[in-house]
Design a protein around this motif. Structure first.
Motif, PDB file in Angstrom:
ATOM      1  N   ARG A 291       0.855  -1.212   0.000  1.00  0.00           N
ATOM      2  CA  ARG A 291       0.000   0.000   0.000  1.00  0.00           C
ATOM      3  C   ARG A 291       0.886   1.255   0.000  1.00  0.00           C
ATOM      4  N   TRP A 292       1.977   1.200   0.722  1.00  0.00           N
ATOM      5  CA  TRP A 292       2.919   2.337   0.740  1.00  0.00           C
ATOM      6  C   TRP A 292       3.608   2.486  -0.619  1.00  0.00           C
ATOM      7  N   ALA A 293       3.786   1.383  -1.339  1.00  0.00           N
ATOM      8  CA  ALA A 293       4.389   1.449  -2.681  1.00  0.00           C
ATOM      9  C   ALA A 293       3.489   2.279  -3.598  1.00  0.00           C
ATOM     10  N   GLU A 294       2.185   2.027  -3.535  1.00  0.00           N
ATOM     11  CA  GLU A 294       1.214   2.791  -4.354  1.00  0.00           C
ATOM     12  C   GLU A 294       1.270   4.267  -4.004  1.00  0.00           C
ATOM     13  N   ARG A 295       1.249   4.551  -2.708  1.00  0.00           N
ATOM     14  CA  ARG A 295       1.267   5.957  -2.267  1.00  0.00           C
ATOM     15  C   ARG A 295       2.583   6.629  -2.657  1.00  0.00           C
ATOM     16  N   SER A 296       3.692   5.890  -2.553  1.00  0.00           N
ATOM     17  CA  SER A 296       4.999   6.456  -2.917  1.00  0.00           C
ATOM     18  C   SER A 296       5.027   6.795  -4.401  1.00  0.00           C
ATOM     19  N   LYS A 297       4.491   5.888  -5.212  1.00  0.00           N
ATOM     20  CA  LYS A 297       4.506   6.112  -6.654  1.00  0.00           C
ATOM     21  C   LYS A 297       3.686   7.357  -7.006  1.00  0.00           C
ATOM     22  N   LYS A 298       2.560   7.515  -6.323  1.00  0.00           N
ATOM     23  CA  LYS A 298       1.706   8.675  -6.591  1.00  0.00           C
ATOM     24  C   LYS A 298       2.443   9.968  -6.198  1.00  0.00           C
ATOM     25  N   ALA A 299       3.067   9.949  -5.030  1.00  0.00           N
ATOM     26  CA  ALA A 299       3.798  11.141  -4.560  1.00  0.00           C
ATOM     27  C   ALA A 299       4.966  11.470  -5.493  1.00  0.00           C
ATOM     28  N   PHE A 300       5.548  10.446  -6.071  1.00  0.00           N
ATOM     29  CA  PHE A 300       6.726  10.605  -6.924  1.00  0.00           C
ATOM     30  C   PHE A 300       6.402  11.296  -8.252  1.00  0.00           C
ATOM     31  N   GLU A 301       5.113  11.296  -8.638  1.00  0.00           N
ATOM     32  CA  GLU A 301       4.706  11.923  -9.909  1.00  0.00           C
ATOM     33  C   GLU A 301       5.058  13.403  -9.961  1.00  0.00           C
ATOM     34  N   ALA A 302       5.217  14.032  -8.803  1.00  0.00           N
ATOM     35  CA  ALA A 302       5.524  15.467  -8.748  1.00  0.00           C
ATOM     36  C   ALA A 302       6.974  15.755  -9.148  1.00  0.00           C
ATOM     37  N   GLN A 303       7.803  14.714  -9.297  1.00  0.00           N
ATOM     38  CA  GLN A 303       9.240  14.943  -9.508  1.00  0.00           C
ATOM     39  C   GLN A 303       9.649  14.887 -10.984  1.00  0.00           C
ATOM     40  N   PRO A 304      10.830  15.467 -11.289  1.00  0.00           N
ATOM     41  CA  PRO A 304      11.330  15.443 -12.663  1.00  0.00           C
ATOM     42  C   PRO A 304      11.367  14.022 -13.235  1.00  0.00           C
ATOM     43  N   LYS A 305      11.039  13.923 -14.498  1.00  0.00           N
ATOM     44  CA  LYS A 305      10.869  12.617 -15.172  1.00  0.00           C
ATOM     45  C   LYS A 305      12.132  11.762 -15.196  1.00  0.00           C
ATOM     46  N   GLU A 306      13.297  12.397 -15.167  1.00  0.00           N
ATOM     47  CA  GLU A 306      14.513  11.607 -15.345  1.00  0.00           C
ATOM     48  C   GLU A 306      14.921  10.832 -14.088  1.00  0.00           C
ATOM     49  N   ARG A 307      14.238  11.064 -12.983  1.00  0.00           N
ATOM     50  CA  ARG A 307      14.541  10.297 -11.766  1.00  0.00           C
ATOM     51  C   ARG A 307      13.723   9.005 -11.755  1.00  0.00           C
ATOM     52  N   ALA A 308      14.152   8.061 -10.898  1.00  0.00           N
ATOM     53  CA  ALA A 308      13.455   6.775 -10.848  1.00  0.00           C
ATOM     54  C   ALA A 308      13.108   6.408  -9.412  1.00  0.00           C
ATOM     55  N   LEU A 309      11.961   5.764  -9.260  1.00  0.00           N
ATOM     56  CA  LEU A 309      11.526   5.250  -7.959  1.00  0.00           C
ATOM     57  C   LEU A 309      11.482   3.728  -8.032  1.00  0.00           C
ATOM     58  N   PHE A 310      12.118   3.071  -7.056  1.00  0.00           N
ATOM     59  CA  PHE A 310      12.097   1.602  -7.000  1.00  0.00           C
ATOM     60  C   PHE A 310      11.082   1.140  -5.947  1.00  0.00           C
ATOM     61  N   GLY A 311      10.363   0.064  -6.262  1.00  0.00           N
ATOM     62  CA  GLY A 311       9.560  -0.641  -5.260  1.00  0.00           C
ATOM     63  C   GLY A 311      10.466  -1.613  -4.518  1.00  0.00           C
ATOM     64  N   ILE A 312      10.071  -1.981  -3.303  1.00  0.00           N
ATOM     65  CA  ILE A 312      10.905  -2.879  -2.487  1.00  0.00           C
ATOM     66  C   ILE A 312      10.156  -4.172  -2.175  1.00  0.00           C
ATOM     67  N   VAL A 313      10.718  -5.288  -2.632  1.00  0.00           N
ATOM     68  CA  VAL A 313      10.143  -6.607  -2.353  1.00  0.00           C
ATOM     69  C   VAL A 313      10.419  -6.957  -0.892  1.00  0.00           C
ATOM     70  N   GLN A 314       9.363  -7.309  -0.170  1.00  0.00           N
ATOM     71  CA  GLN A 314       9.523  -7.841   1.187  1.00  0.00           C
ATOM     72  C   GLN A 314       9.029  -9.291   1.178  1.00  0.00           C
ATOM     73  N   GLY A 315       8.676  -9.834   2.325  1.00  0.00           N
ATOM     74  CA  GLY A 315       8.197 -11.227   2.350  1.00  0.00           C
ATOM     75  C   GLY A 315       9.069 -12.166   3.161  1.00  0.00           C
ATOM     76  N   GLY A 316      10.037 -11.600   3.874  1.00  0.00           N
ATOM     77  CA  GLY A 316      10.826 -12.383   4.838  1.00  0.00           C
ATOM     78  C   GLY A 316      11.450 -13.621   4.233  1.00  0.00           C
ATOM     79  N   ASP A 317      11.352 -14.738   4.966  1.00  0.00           N
ATOM     80  CA  ASP A 317      11.976 -15.990   4.520  1.00  0.00           C
ATOM     81  C   ASP A 317      10.931 -16.959   3.980  1.00  0.00           C
ATOM     82  N   ASP A 318       9.807 -16.413   3.523  1.00  0.00           N
ATOM     83  CA  ASP A 318       8.698 -17.241   3.041  1.00  0.00           C
ATOM     84  C   ASP A 318       8.537 -17.070   1.527  1.00  0.00           C
ATOM     85  N   ALA A 319       8.758 -18.159   0.786  1.00  0.00           N
ATOM     86  CA  ALA A 319       8.758 -18.098  -0.684  1.00  0.00           C
ATOM     87  C   ALA A 319       7.425 -17.579  -1.217  1.00  0.00           C
ATOM     88  N   GLU A 320       6.337 -18.066  -0.637  1.00  0.00           N
ATOM     89  CA  GLU A 320       4.998 -17.661  -1.099  1.00  0.00           C
ATOM     90  C   GLU A 320       4.804 -16.147  -0.929  1.00  0.00           C
TER      91      GLU A 320
END
Ligand code: PRF
Length: 381
Positions: free
Chosen positions: A175-204
């Motif tokens: 949910r924070w990834a979605e909000r971060s992406k929306k907030a990032f729209e205000a910035q210059p196009k040449e910058r990049a925002l990465f999402g962060i994979v979580q999920g601990g030690d559980d493959a699923e």
């Protein structure tokens, strides 16, 4: 849009040059310069790679540095950095900078933390003052710093943890990834925002996190929540689950990793970018990373040893200074001891990455990995 041939030359993008098994060699193209991958990013937490001049870091072959939202928001403050021309200008590093979002540092450094849907409130480890970090504020701060590659705010769970706890944190992070992406729209196009994979030690849960982020769509994907207390084998198993489902035309960044062995094994599993305090922190604690493995300069066996750490190194600190002198500096707690060993370690990390890139390009990554490991195993004799 996704056709690389149609991208503007200046837009952020990743170019894959060669693969060898799951290992990849390529480059991340940003308007501030190209990042050759696999890449190691020296950590410049507080606007400095501790003990190193920026020019010196560059000369070692670093294409990009890492900065920290958490530290810089507290001191000297993001708005002040912006007024002073941004972080690149302030620290005199005109090349790419990646910033972490702050959540992980809040968890490891700040006092009295409180997580909510909105974000995290915490007390500064410096003066105890209260601060709030939301996904939106983290992106705003990273924008004020002028970071070329920014990270979403996420929640990283220390391991071991229950599946419920890991699942809750990964859902919140999505949910924070979605909000971060929306907030990032205000910035210059040449910058990049990465999402962060979580999920601990559980493959699923790792797959659920990666798929959720891919649906949101980011120009690069970080892999977080690893090297947080689990054995190396577990970390590598999680990489084997995650990297095959990440888009081949986007960079993958394994956050906060690691030892030379962690990095070479992670490259073997498809990781492109790394950062870690290990070479800089270890350098301030008398530890040298070399082709012969780790060497502790505090040890009395070095006191009369006139040999350098590595006579064949291109790094003056490794090639020209005797072990006896380094030992003496460390014993006296002289700052030059920390500076020389930090230099040795960053030089080793960068030369290892350069060797990895060349080996992948030549289709001899496995042989290179075996040679490097043989050197570490043979040790320092
Ligand atoms: N999330 C963020 N930064 C990080 C991590 C994470 O999970 C890690 C875990 N190794 C290091 N740095 N945002």
């Amino acid at each position: 849009m996704n056709n690389p041939d149609r991208r503007e030359q200046t837009d952020f993008h990743y170019r894959l040059h060669a693969t060898d098994g799951a290992a990849r060699h390529g480059e991340v193209v940003t308007p501030r310069g190209v990042i050759r991958t696999p890449a190691f990013m020296p950590v410049g937490t507080a606007g400095t790679v501790k003990g190193m001049y920026p020019e010196q870091v560059r000369d070692l072959g670093a294409d990009i540095l890492l900065g920290n939202t958490y530290h810089l928001m507290l001191r000297p403050g993001a708005e002040r950095v912006a007024r002073l021309g941004g972080l690149h200008e302030l620290m005199r590093w005109p090349h790419p900078i990646l910033t972490d979002s702050g959540g992980f540092q809040v968890m490891s450094l700040a006092g009295l933390r409180k997580m909510s849907e909105k974000g995290v409130t915490f007390r500064s480890h410096i003066d105890g003052a209260y601060h709030e970090l939301t996904p939106e504020r983290s992106i705003e701060i990273q924008g004020l710093l002028g970071a070329d590659i920014q990270m979403q705010l996420d929640e990283c769970v220390r391991l071991p943890a229950s599946k419920d706890e890991i699942s809750r944190a990964l859902q919140l992070s999505l949910r924070w990834a979605e909000r971060s992406k929306k907030a990032f729209e205000a910035q210059p196009k040449e910058r990049a925002l990465f999402g962060i994979v979580q999920g601990g030690d559980d493959a699923e849960l790792r797959i659920e996190s990666a798929r959720g982020l891919i649906d949101i769509d980011f120009p690069g994907y970080s892999i977080g929540g690893l090297a947080v207390g689990e054995p190396q084998a577990v970390m590598l198993a999680m990489l084997e689950v995650v990297t095959p489902i990440l888009p081949v035309d986007k960079p993958r960044y394994l956050m906060g990793v690691g030892t030379p062995d962690d990095m070479i094994e992670s490259v073997a599993r498809g990781v492109d970018m790394f950062d870690c305090v290990m070479p800089t922190r270890a350098g301030r604690h008398a530890q040298a990373f070399t082709r012969f493995g780790k060497i502790n300069l505090k040890n009395a066996r070095h006191a009369d040893d006139p040999r350098p750490l590595d006579a064949e190194s291109d790094c003056p600190a490794a090639r020209d200074y005797s072990r006896a002198y380094l030992h003496h500096l460390v014993r006296c707690e002289e700052m030059l001891g920390s500076m020389l060993l930090t230099w040795v370690n960053l030089a080793y990390y960068q030369s290892l990455m350069a060797g990895i890139r060349a080996a992948i390009a030549q289709g001899r990554f496995e042989a290179f990995k075996a040679e490097v490991k043989e050197g570490w195993a043979r040790g320092d004799i």
